[in-house]
Motif scaffolding. Structure first.
Motif, PDB file in Angstrom:
ATOM      1  N   THR A 198      35.680  43.165  30.751  1.00 23.30           N
ATOM      2  CA  THR A 198      34.815  41.992  30.717  1.00 23.30           C
ATOM      3  C   THR A 198      34.657  41.385  32.114  1.00 23.30           C
ATOM      4  OG1 THR A 198      35.254  41.516  28.423  1.00 23.30           O
ATOM      5  CG2 THR A 198      34.724  39.632  29.793  1.00 23.30           C
ATOM      6  N   SER A 199      35.741  41.341  32.873  1.00 25.39           N
ATOM      7  CA  SER A 199      35.671  40.767  34.225  1.00 25.39           C
ATOM      8  C   SER A 199      34.716  41.589  35.097  1.00 25.39           C
ATOM      9  CB  SER A 199      37.059  40.734  34.857  1.00 25.39           C
ATOM     10  OG  SER A 199      37.907  39.907  34.112  1.00 25.39           O
ATOM     11  N   TYR A 200      34.677  42.890  34.864  1.00 22.20           N
ATOM     12  CA  TYR A 200      33.741  43.764  35.601  1.00 22.20           C
ATOM     13  C   TYR A 200      32.298  43.356  35.280  1.00 22.20           C
ATOM     14  CZ  TYR A 200      31.034  48.100  36.345  1.00 22.20           C
ATOM     15  OH  TYR A 200      30.078  49.024  36.694  1.00 22.20           O
ATOM     16  N   LEU A 227      38.198  40.009  40.296  1.00 17.79           N
ATOM     17  CA  LEU A 227      37.978  39.095  39.169  1.00 17.79           C
ATOM     18  C   LEU A 227      38.969  39.465  38.084  1.00 17.79           C
ATOM     19  CD1 LEU A 227      34.099  39.290  38.672  1.00 17.79           C
ATOM     20  CD2 LEU A 227      35.388  37.581  39.918  1.00 17.79           C
ATOM     21  N   SER A 228      39.662  38.465  37.534  1.00 16.68           N
ATOM     22  CA  SER A 228      40.627  38.786  36.488  1.00 16.68           C
ATOM     23  C   SER A 228      41.031  37.539  35.719  1.00 16.68           C
ATOM     24  CB  SER A 228      41.867  39.415  37.124  1.00 16.68           C
ATOM     25  OG  SER A 228      42.850  39.661  36.163  1.00 16.68           O
ATOM     26  N   GLN A 229      41.066  37.647  34.407  1.00 19.58           N
ATOM     27  CA  GLN A 229      41.609  36.553  33.615  1.00 19.58           C
ATOM     28  C   GLN A 229      43.092  36.413  33.901  1.00 19.58           C
ATOM     29  OE1 GLN A 229      43.601  34.273  31.153  1.00 19.58           O
ATOM     30  NE2 GLN A 229      43.915  36.417  30.584  1.00 19.58           N
ATOM     31  N   GLU A 278      47.002  40.005  36.442  1.00 20.74           N
ATOM     32  CA  GLU A 278      48.083  41.001  36.435  1.00 20.74           C
ATOM     33  C   GLU A 278      47.568  42.395  36.093  1.00 20.74           C
ATOM     34  OE1 GLU A 278      50.876  40.184  37.551  1.00 20.74           O
ATOM     35  OE2 GLU A 278      51.023  38.025  37.239  1.00 20.74           O
ATOM     36  N   THR A 279      46.275  42.584  35.950  1.00 21.79           N
ATOM     37  CA  THR A 279      45.747  43.889  35.548  1.00 21.79           C
ATOM     38  C   THR A 279      46.121  44.942  36.599  1.00 21.79           C
ATOM     39  OG1 THR A 279      44.009  42.800  34.362  1.00 21.79           O
ATOM     40  CG2 THR A 279      43.613  45.095  34.930  1.00 21.79           C
ATOM     41  N   ALA A 280      46.825  45.981  36.151  1.00 25.41           N
ATOM     42  CA  ALA A 280      47.457  46.909  37.097  1.00 25.41           C
ATOM     43  C   ALA A 280      46.434  47.563  38.029  1.00 25.41           C
ATOM     44  CB  ALA A 280      48.229  47.974  36.323  1.00 25.41           C
ATOM     45  N   LYS A 306      32.361  46.543  20.035  1.00 25.94           N
ATOM     46  CA  LYS A 306      33.249  47.718  19.942  1.00 25.94           C
ATOM     47  C   LYS A 306      34.682  47.290  19.722  1.00 25.94           C
ATOM     48  CE  LYS A 306      31.682  49.707  23.878  1.00 25.94           C
ATOM     49  NZ  LYS A 306      31.054  50.619  24.784  1.00 25.94           N
ATOM     50  N   GLU A 307      35.168  46.379  20.582  1.00 27.38           N
ATOM     51  CA  GLU A 307      36.610  46.177  20.604  1.00 27.38           C
ATOM     52  C   GLU A 307      37.135  45.424  19.392  1.00 27.38           C
ATOM     53  OE1 GLU A 307      38.115  43.921  23.975  1.00 27.38           O
ATOM     54  OE2 GLU A 307      36.314  42.720  23.999  1.00 27.38           O
ATOM     55  N   ILE A 308      36.335  44.545  18.794  1.00 30.99           N
ATOM     56  CA  ILE A 308      36.928  43.823  17.662  1.00 30.99           C
ATOM     57  C   ILE A 308      36.403  44.266  16.300  1.00 30.99           C
ATOM     58  CG2 ILE A 308      37.658  41.778  18.961  1.00 30.99           C
ATOM     59  CD1 ILE A 308      35.249  40.341  17.731  1.00 30.99           C
TER      60      ILE A 308
HETATM   61  C1  F6R Z   1      37.643  42.632  26.885  1.00 36.61           C
HETATM   62  C2  F6R Z   1      38.806  42.341  27.691  1.00 36.61           C
HETATM   63  C3  F6R Z   1      39.204  43.330  28.733  1.00 36.61           C
HETATM   64  C4  F6R Z   1      39.617  42.608  30.025  1.00 36.61           C
HETATM   65  C5  F6R Z   1      40.160  43.610  31.045  1.00 36.61           C
HETATM   66  C6  F6R Z   1      40.507  42.947  32.364  1.00 36.61           C
HETATM   67  O1  F6R Z   1      37.391  41.597  26.000  1.00 36.61           O
HETATM   68  O2  F6R Z   1      39.453  41.340  27.543  1.00 36.61           O
HETATM   69  O3  F6R Z   1      38.183  44.246  28.983  1.00 36.61           O
HETATM   70  O4  F6R Z   1      38.517  41.928  30.534  1.00 36.61           O
HETATM   71  O5  F6R Z   1      41.313  44.217  30.526  1.00 36.61           O
HETATM   72  O6  F6R Z   1      41.464  41.951  32.199  1.00 36.61           O
HETATM   73  P1  F6R Z   1      41.673  40.822  33.287  1.00 36.61           P
HETATM   74  O7  F6R Z   1      40.420  40.007  33.322  1.00 36.61           O
HETATM   75  O8  F6R Z   1      42.866  40.050  32.815  1.00 36.61           O
HETATM   76  O9  F6R Z   1      41.913  41.527  34.594  1.00 36.61           O
END
Ligand code: F6R
Length: 611
Positions: free
Chosen positions: A304-306, A348-350, A353-355, A490-492
């Motif tokens: 989603t961040s992408y 960009l990241s919620q 911590e996204t590896a 798709k995801e939910i």
């Molecule tokens: C989709 C979703 C994931 C995150 C992805 C990146 O709803 O939540 O595609 O967007 O795993 O996560 P963050 O933003 O935490 O880097």
């Protein structure tokens, strides 16, 4: 993704550990477990497949009581979800560990340990770690030294928590790659994958750095860096509070978080919308001077961040002369790009911590190839915020639902602030900055108006229950909005969905169109609306069923095979943010009707901390 909690205290810790696990449930997991050292100095381990509630039930019928313990929620990587693969893992009843991350050389270590007589009871990569520690204990090492020797032998990423009957007053923690935080209480100390797990017991935290190794006692701790030197790490006070994970009147966190978007956007804007003072949105020194030098922007993110990054690339290139490329982190980190000058690297990241995103940032930090790095992130003190030169926080509050909603819309808001700042730094079109700021002020109300469509969209979602495929269409900056809509569905709801720029239909996907394939289109009033209308006519004339979220101006008549939901009139630059709302609601209600686990969809995790 896996979650770790650990505690060493003067009181029984099992309930603290279980509450910590409940607070990590949002990350996604398939099994859970706890190990405590009991009064007889034995390790009492309980594990369960499924939810933390199942583990709690087991512990109610067979309690484990002790003042030191570790606990884990597992998201399977090596070995299927099964009780025998759940953590904690043990070796010879002497030592227990919890692990987050991936041990890359586990196969060779497994062969060596088997040859030495170790019996493996799981299919995990983690089990080699616990047997190695036991092996070094047997050779007479202290617990700390046994763990130190072990981590010299493993390759990969780890956050570890370790206890042993040999030293019942010591908890060992170590971090390489995967996040781990120390929580400091009064006469008690905790570890957790994130602070959420520990907020009920403390508000003072230390964020461990890569290579850190900790020897933790009840009321003291020592941190060693990767060179083995004792280091002081800053203690941070959190004011996150505890009352975040409440559902209130909502049935699911996702629905609650969709409805929180006007407030989340308002918080992200609060105190930041002064045209002459925009630079204070960003933490870090001399942002304007840095932006003056920027010749190119490289955005990196996942999922989603992408999609948020893709939308921003339209804005950046439309309103500034600065070219912008956007790439998913898992691709970027492994490929060579020709060197370029004065690139601003934006992650960009919620979660922060996204590896893959973190690895991409580490790569450019190591080769010093960028002018500067900036992260737009929702979690203060996350790895991305700590390792970037600049930080622009989204203030969406904790996002619990695995499917990202309010994080996405607040990222778009933050990206508009960045566009405004870049225009200011480049000294062109100051009226554009004013326009951005004035538009953003209207956004919370427009989001409220979009949310008023909730009941209409719920009805529309009934049409999707029996569908197996769906196509999402948009043009211009609405194409990534369509991509985000397809990802959410798709995801939910587990319905296969694809997004296309509407102009691409006749180059292939039109062949799929029939009465069984719902076509969802986002159609705000933009310069491309007439083009989009022609594309939708192409679908209609081939018997396709259209679901259109449209501005009045599109004047598409509601007929048997055309369902229209009229959206509020919005300024063009706000359209991607406002038109995301109905797509989130459509996926949400489709998933609810299909009876999926909306907040924790199968196979997915909230915070993807492994590659
Ligand atoms: C989709 C979703 C994931 C995150 C992805 C990146 O709803 O939540 O595609 O967007 O795993 O996560 P963050 O933003 O935490 O880097």
């Amino acid at each position: 993704m896996c979650g770790i909690v650990g505690a060493i205290a003067q009181r029984p810790v099992t309930e603290i550990l279980l509450e910590g696990l409940r607070r990590l449930e949002y990350r996604g997991y398939d099994s859970a477990g706890v190990a405590v050292l009991n009064d007889n100095n034995q390790i009492s381990r309980t594990r369960a497949l499924g939810k933390v509630a199942a583990l709690t039930e087991k512990l109610e019928s067979s309690p484990a009581i002790g003042n030191i313990g570790i606990a884990h929620t597992r998201w399977a990587t090596h070995g299927k979800p099964a009780e025998r693969n759940a953590h904690p893992h043990m070796s010879n009843q002497r030592v227990a560990i919890v692990h987050n991350g991936i041990i890359e050389n586990y196969e060779e270590l497994r062969v060596e340990l088997k040859a030495k007589g170790y019996n493996f009871t799981s299919d995990t990569d983690t089990e080699v770690v616990v047997h190695l520690i036991e092996m070094y204990l047997t050779q007479g090492q202290s617990l700390a030294d046994a763990v130190r020797e072990t981590i010299k032998e493993v390759r990969g990423a780890y956050a570890l928590g370790v206890i042993s009957i040999e030293q019942p007053d010591v908890l060992i923690a170590a971090r390489q790659g995967s996040p781990l935080v120390l929580g400091l209480g009064l006469g008690e100390t905790f570890i957790g994958s994130d602070i959420q797990a520990m907020l009920p017991v403390t508000s003072r935290f230390i964020y461990l750095e890569n290579g850190d190794f900790c020897v933790i006692k009840r009321d003291s701790y020592e941190i060693f860096d990767d060179a083995g030197a004792i280091v002081e790490r800053e203690i941070k006070e959190s004011n996150s509070g505890m009352c975040t994970a409440e559902l209130g009147k909502y049935r699911h966190f996702m629905h609650k978080e969709i409805f929180e978007q006007p407030t989340a956007v308002q918080s992200t804007l609060e105190g930041r919308l002064n045209v002459n003072d925009l630079k204070h949105c960003v933490s870090g020194d001399n942002i304007i001077e840095t932006l003056e030098k920027v010749e190119e922007i490289q955005i990196i993110a996942c999922g989603t961040s992408y999609h948020a990054g893709l939308i921003a690339s339209y804005w950046l290139e439309d309103l500034t002369d600065v070219p912008c490329s956007v790439e998913v982190a898992s691709e970027y980190r492994y490929r060579r790009r020709p060197p370029r000058d004065n690139v601003l690297f934006v992650t960009l990241s919620q979660s922060g911590e996204t590896a893959d995103t973190l690895a991409a940032l580490e790569k450019v930090n190591t080769d010093k190839s960028m002018l500067a790095t900036l992260t737009i992130c929702n979690v203060a003190e996350s790895s991305l915020t700590r390792e970037s030169d600049y930080t622009l926080m989204t203030l969406a509050g904790p996002e619990i639902g695995v499917a990202s909603t309010k994080a996405f819309t607040t990222q778009l808001v933050a990206l508009q602030m960045l566009v405004g700042l870049l225009i200011q730094a480049k000294g062109n079109a100051p009226e554009k900055v004013e326009e951005i700021v004035n538009n953003l002020k209207k956004l919370p109300i427009l989001l409220e108006q979009a949310l008023e469509k909730d009941a209409e969209i719920e009805k529309m979602a009934e049409h999707f229950i029996e569908k197996h495929n769906a196509l999402f269409l948009g043009r211009g900056d609405q194409y990534p909005v369509a991509m985000e809509g397809a990802l959410k569905l798709k995801e939910i709801s587990y319905i296969h969905a694809e997004a296309y720029p509407a102009g691409e239909l006749k180059h292939g996907p039109l062949a799929l169109v029939d009465s069984e394939m719902p076509i969802i289109a986002v159609a705000p009033k933009t310069g491309l609306i007439e083009k989009l209308k022609s594309n939708l006519e192409e679908v209609r004339s081939r018997g396709g069923v259209l679901y259109i979220f449209a501005d009045k101006a599109i004047a598409m008549e509601e007929k048997d095979n055309i369902h229209v939901i009229e959206m509020p009139e919005v300024p063009e630059m706000l359209a991607p943010i406002v038109y995301t709302i109905p797509l989130q609601l459509l996926s949400y209600y489709t998933a609810v009707f299909k009876g999926t686990d909306v907040d924790k969809p199968r196979n997915l995790a909230k915070s993807v901390t492994v590659e």
